[in-house]
Design an enzyme around this catalytic site. Structure first.
Site, short mmCIF file in Angstrom:
data_model
loop_
_atom_site.label_atom_id
_atom_site.label_comp_id
_atom_site.label_asym_id
_atom_site.label_seq_id
_atom_site.Cartn_x
_atom_site.Cartn_y
_atom_site.Cartn_z
N ASN A 1 44.83 32.95 42.09
CA ASN A 1 44.95 33.99 41.08
C ASN A 1 46.41 34.10 40.66
OD1 ASN A 1 44.54 36.51 39.56
ND2 ASN A 1 42.66 36.72 40.75
N PRO B 1 39.27 35.38 37.55
CA PRO B 1 40.11 36.14 36.62
C PRO B 1 40.73 37.36 37.29
CG PRO B 1 37.99 35.61 35.63
CD PRO B 1 37.89 35.27 37.09
N CYS B 2 41.93 37.72 36.84
CA CYS B 2 42.62 38.91 37.36
C CYS B 2 42.25 40.09 36.47
CB CYS B 2 44.13 38.72 37.36
SG CYS B 2 45.04 40.11 38.05
N GLN B 3 41.53 41.06 37.06
CA GLN B 3 41.08 42.22 36.30
C GLN B 3 41.37 43.49 37.08
OE1 GLN B 3 37.11 40.46 36.07
NE2 GLN B 3 37.28 40.44 33.86
N TYR C 1 40.22 46.08 39.73
CA TYR C 1 39.28 46.00 40.85
C TYR C 1 38.88 47.37 41.39
CZ TYR C 1 40.77 41.22 40.58
OH TYR C 1 41.05 39.96 40.11
#
Length: 464
Positions: free
Chosen positions: A142, A99-101, A103
């Site tokens: 991603n 998942p792209c969150q 960082y």
């Protein structure tokens, strides 16, 4: 080297299908796993939003069975943050569409590196796997905005990921790939990251091929451009047009991840490499002259269930030729706004900002009916809902307007037809709801992309 795989954030098995070219329409089951050339030794899929069901995991299990950890326990449907990474069986290729969150990191003494990811940030689970299992090769996917996030500090998040790989002794290649630009059936742009340990034969071979140790600045720049455009993993799998080494961006990553998190910014381009903590990045364009698969090619040609068709009442609120609405002087009635014509049409709407400022919001029109002769638009998890991004097509059999079937969404992503139909729920075969099937496909990757990478991965593994 054995072709052993660990698949994280596995979804319904996109990487596994791609690596093993599982694209047939017949049911694939645990009974014929021996046909797989790439052996998945462990996988993990857990959906925090699902409280009582785990459809993605159970669909994966229906097709492929389960994988036990080294203690003989089934942890494939446990939150990856809670999994003891030392119990994962050894493997040589780590794959996953994480998942792209956010960082960003906080400087604490919670880990061996003095850094801790914010709660719920799943990249740190990947880093833990890299630390504990030290796989020689990694392939991740991603959304393409990863290289530009966050908006307030462009490139920070991707820089953190690259620095983590650097600290674990890896080199990295990346490429943003639009599946349609290589002939596939969906305009889906995603970033793929390929990392390899610096003690592998592949690293040594690449270094020799591009004369990596050359100290002359101009020759070194040309060598890195050559890696991106000719000799590298992505260059061989997905050709690009000639690039100019003079346009190569070069930047060294800060030594500490804390410093990188606080102040690092860099405008990463759609292709690049990271070696020894130095980033080389350049904008590339795809090179493809083959056949283009279109939405029409993957649409059902037989009778489609009536439940997929859209009533005229839901389609239009006025003349079908009208493609815009102007509500700046008054709002349309609810029944007119709840039509696909209104949703996909151009709009002018009165809005008020938080500070009280009033303005007119404008939105352009998008085609109401998706064309047969083009690849599908990017499919989202909202596919099939009353959403501006949902595909609407003209049925090939009847000419009537309808939504995509679940099977069509599977083919748009390159999965076998019917792949998401069934789940294994505690040994019982359960059908996945249509809404969930579309969600799974909106959340998946284009399997064809992994299929096209697989022969190159096979060559790389063979020389180890």
């Amino acid at each position: 080297m054995e072709k052993t795989v660990c698949e994280l954030f596995a979804g319904v098995g996109g990487f596994r299908c791609g690596l093993n070219h599982i694209d047939k329409s017949e049911k694939y089951s645990p009974d014929n796993i021996e046909k797989e050339e790439w052996e998945t030794v462990w996988y993990n899929q857990w959906e925090p939003a699902e409280k009582t069901t785990q459809y993605a995991h159970d669909c994966y299990k229906y097709h492929f069975g389960t994988c036990l950890d080294i203690n003989g326990k089934d942890t494939t449907n446990v939150n990856i943050e809670d999994v003891d990474k030392t119990t994962i069986p050894d493997f040589n290729l780590l794959v996953g569409g994480f998942p792209c969150q956010d960082y960003s990191v906080a400087s604490t003494l919670a880990t061996s590196k003095g850094l801790e990811g914010e709660k719920g940030i799943l990249w740190w689970s990947i880093r833990e796997v890299l630390e504990e299992k030290e796989p020689p090769f990694v392939l991740l996917e991603n959304v393409d905005r990863l290289i530009k996030s966050p908006a307030s500090q462009r490139g920070r998040d991707f820089g953190i990921i690259l620095a983590c790989f650097r600290d674990e002794g890896y080199s990295v290649e990346w490429r943003v790939i639009n599946a349609a630009e290589y002939g596939y059936q969906q305009r889906r742009r995603r970033i793929f990251i390929f990392a390899y340990k610096n003690d592998t034969n592949y690293y040594k071979k690449i270094s020799q091929d591009i004369e990596f140790d050359n100290k002359d600045d101009e020759l070194h720049r040309k060598s890195m451009a050559k890696l991106i455009s000719e000799k590298g993993f992505f260059a061989k799998a997905f050709p690009i047009n000639t690039i100019d080494s003079d346009k190569l961006k070069i930047k060294e990553l800060p030594k500490g991840i804390g410093e990188l998190s606080d102040s690092f910014e860099f405008l990463f381009e759609n292709a690049g490499i990271m070696r020894d903590g130095v980033v080389y990045s350049i904008k590339t364009t795809s090179k493809f002259n083959g056949k283009q698969i279109t939405l029409g090619d993957v649409m059902d040609k037989d009778n489609v269930d009536e439940s997929y068709f859209i009533s005229d009442k839901m389609l239009y609120y006025t003349n079908p030729e009208v493609t815009h609405s102007d509500e700046s002087l008054g709002k349309l009635p609810k029944e007119k706004r709840q039509t696909w014509q209104y949703l996909k049409g151009a709009k002018k709407l009165p809005r008020k900002a938080k500070n009280g400022h009033e303005y007119i919001f404008s939105e352009g029109a998008i085609p109401m009916i998706d064309a047969y002769d083009k690849p599908a638009r990017t499919m989202l998890t909202s596919e099939g809902s009353f959403s501006r991004t949902t595909h609407i097509v003209k049925d090939k059999q009847t000419g009537k307007i309808r939504l995509l079937t679940a099977e069509e969404t599977e083919r748009i992503q390159g999965f076998p037809t019917g792949h998401t139909r069934n789940c294994d729920v505690k040994g019982e075969v359960v059908e996945m709801p249509i809404k969930k099937r579309r969600f799974m496909m909106g959340n998946a990757l284009v399997v064809n992309i992994i299929e096209q990478m697989e022969p190159i991965l096979n060559q790389i593994i063979t020389i180890e």
